[in-house]
Scaffold this motif. Structure first.
Motif, PDB file in Angstrom:
ATOM      1  N   GLY A   1      37.813  34.841  32.106  1.00  0.00           N
ATOM      2  CA  GLY A   1      37.641  36.256  32.187  1.00  0.00           C
ATOM      3  C   GLY A   1      36.659  36.882  32.985  1.00  0.00           C
ATOM      4  O   GLY A   1      36.875  38.045  33.544  1.00  0.00           O
ATOM      5  N   GLU A   2      35.465  36.116  33.279  1.00  0.00           N
ATOM      6  CA  GLU A   2      34.562  36.603  34.184  1.00  0.00           C
ATOM      7  C   GLU A   2      34.876  36.321  35.422  1.00  0.00           C
ATOM      8  O   GLU A   2      33.809  37.254  36.302  1.00  0.00           O
ATOM      9  CB  GLU A   2      33.080  35.848  33.792  1.00  0.00           C
ATOM     10  CG  GLU A   2      32.766  36.228  32.334  1.00  0.00           C
ATOM     11  CD  GLU A   2      31.756  35.091  31.683  1.00  0.00           C
ATOM     12  OE1 GLU A   2      30.817  35.644  30.947  1.00  0.00           O
ATOM     13  OE2 GLU A   2      31.763  34.014  32.095  1.00  0.00           O
ATOM     14  N   PHE A   3      35.718  35.569  35.918  1.00  0.00           N
ATOM     15  CA  PHE A   3      35.739  34.922  37.287  1.00  0.00           C
ATOM     16  C   PHE A   3      36.119  36.328  38.326  1.00  0.00           C
ATOM     17  O   PHE A   3      35.729  36.175  39.413  1.00  0.00           O
ATOM     18  CB  PHE A   3      37.038  33.876  37.417  1.00  0.00           C
ATOM     19  CG  PHE A   3      36.592  32.737  36.658  1.00  0.00           C
ATOM     20  CD1 PHE A   3      35.514  32.681  35.970  1.00  0.00           C
ATOM     21  CD2 PHE A   3      37.030  31.583  37.133  1.00  0.00           C
ATOM     22  CE1 PHE A   3      35.220  31.238  35.321  1.00  0.00           C
ATOM     23  CE2 PHE A   3      36.836  30.206  36.685  1.00  0.00           C
ATOM     24  CZ  PHE A   3      35.862  29.987  35.605  1.00  0.00           C
ATOM     25  N   SER A   4      36.921  37.120  37.929  1.00  0.00           N
ATOM     26  CA  SER A   4      37.413  38.154  38.806  1.00  0.00           C
ATOM     27  C   SER A   4      36.088  39.030  39.436  1.00  0.00           C
ATOM     28  O   SER A   4      35.817  39.063  40.434  1.00  0.00           O
ATOM     29  CB  SER A   4      38.359  39.296  38.456  1.00  0.00           C
ATOM     30  OG  SER A   4      39.648  38.460  38.236  1.00  0.00           O
ATOM     31  N   ASP A   5      35.336  39.194  38.630  1.00  0.00           N
ATOM     32  CA  ASP A   5      34.000  40.157  38.835  1.00  0.00           C
ATOM     33  C   ASP A   5      33.079  39.374  39.819  1.00  0.00           C
ATOM     34  O   ASP A   5      32.619  39.725  40.536  1.00  0.00           O
ATOM     35  CB  ASP A   5      33.384  40.866  37.484  1.00  0.00           C
ATOM     36  CG  ASP A   5      34.334  41.825  36.886  1.00  0.00           C
ATOM     37  OD1 ASP A   5      35.202  42.599  37.504  1.00  0.00           O
ATOM     38  OD2 ASP A   5      33.891  42.176  35.908  1.00  0.00           O
ATOM     39  N   LEU A   6      32.876  38.105  39.083  1.00  0.00           N
ATOM     40  CA  LEU A   6      31.970  37.218  39.661  1.00  0.00           C
ATOM     41  C   LEU A   6      32.386  37.147  41.141  1.00  0.00           C
ATOM     42  O   LEU A   6      31.586  37.141  41.976  1.00  0.00           O
ATOM     43  CB  LEU A   6      31.824  35.729  39.112  1.00  0.00           C
ATOM     44  CG  LEU A   6      31.244  34.658  40.084  1.00  0.00           C
ATOM     45  CD1 LEU A   6      29.757  34.656  39.497  1.00  0.00           C
ATOM     46  CD2 LEU A   6      31.778  33.313  39.816  1.00  0.00           C
ATOM     47  N   PHE A   7      33.503  36.719  41.646  1.00  0.00           N
ATOM     48  CA  PHE A   7      33.994  36.346  42.774  1.00  0.00           C
ATOM     49  C   PHE A   7      34.351  37.746  43.634  1.00  0.00           C
ATOM     50  O   PHE A   7      33.682  37.526  44.908  1.00  0.00           O
ATOM     51  CB  PHE A   7      35.412  35.498  43.020  1.00  0.00           C
ATOM     52  CG  PHE A   7      35.229  34.028  42.621  1.00  0.00           C
ATOM     53  CD1 PHE A   7      34.483  33.169  43.510  1.00  0.00           C
ATOM     54  CD2 PHE A   7      35.400  33.535  41.162  1.00  0.00           C
ATOM     55  CE1 PHE A   7      34.312  31.859  43.137  1.00  0.00           C
ATOM     56  CE2 PHE A   7      35.270  32.274  40.914  1.00  0.00           C
ATOM     57  CZ  PHE A   7      34.627  31.335  41.786  1.00  0.00           C
ATOM     58  N   ALA A   8      34.382  38.809  43.012  1.00  0.00           N
ATOM     59  CA  ALA A   8      34.442  40.139  43.886  1.00  0.00           C
ATOM     60  C   ALA A   8      32.933  40.253  44.485  1.00  0.00           C
ATOM     61  O   ALA A   8      32.869  40.803  45.356  1.00  0.00           O
ATOM     62  CB  ALA A   8      35.025  41.167  43.050  1.00  0.00           C
TER      63      ALA A   8
END
Length: 165
Positions: A58-65
């Motif tokens: 769940g945290e991956f999209s924001d992190l990689f953005a």
């Protein structure tokens, strides 16, 4: 000049589940003359690989953005920190898991993907070069070493440093 703390914090802020480790790092780094950003990025890489293994992405999209945005800054130290400290460590650590590093591709933006592919190309060149060299001593067997390691911190260090073949 090392990467700026504010840039590192932009990455860390996107990963609420990593906050405890981040706070421990900040407390420990108060004793240092300069922060060891590569250590925290290595810790974050391990965290991300473990979260993927747990199907908790769940945290991956924001992190990689955030990573993608920061890679567009004209800061070679920050780019190197993200490249070597985070993305290469993700690849290395994930190579020791059954799923490998490929699943992380879906979260990479265009610039991150270029960097990711550059890391892979470089590692292939190193591997090809090493294969042509005359061995001077018995090669370090990563898998054998990992099978014998009981200390979780030492395991993390070895996984970050060596890619499974």
């Amino acid at each position: 000049m090392p990467a700026k703390q504010e840039d590192v914090e932009k990455i860390i802020a996107t990963v609420p589940g990593f906050q405890r480790q981040w706070q421990e790092f900040v407390k420990e780094s108060e004793k240092e003359t300069s922060p060891q950003w590569y250590l925290v990025m290595g810790g974050l890489a391990h965290y991300l690989v473990e979260k993927y293994a747990q199907e908790a992405t769940g945290e991956f999209s924001d992190l990689f953005a955030s990573v993608e945005t920061l890679l567009h800054k004209p800061d070679p130290e920050l780019e190197n920190l993200i490249t070597v400290g985070l993305l290469e460590d993700i690849q290395n650590v994930a190579s020791h898991r059954d799923f490998g590093a490929a699943p992380f591709l879906r979260w990479l933006g265009p610039r991150s993907l270029v960097v990711w592919n550059e890391i892979n190309a470089y590692m292939k060149r190193v591997s090809d070069w090493a294969a042509k060299q005359e061995p001077r001593r018995e090669a370090f067997d990563v898998e054998k070493a990992l099978s014998q390691v009981e200390n979780p911190q030492l395991r993390k260090i070895i996984e970050s440093m060596y890619r499974k073949k």
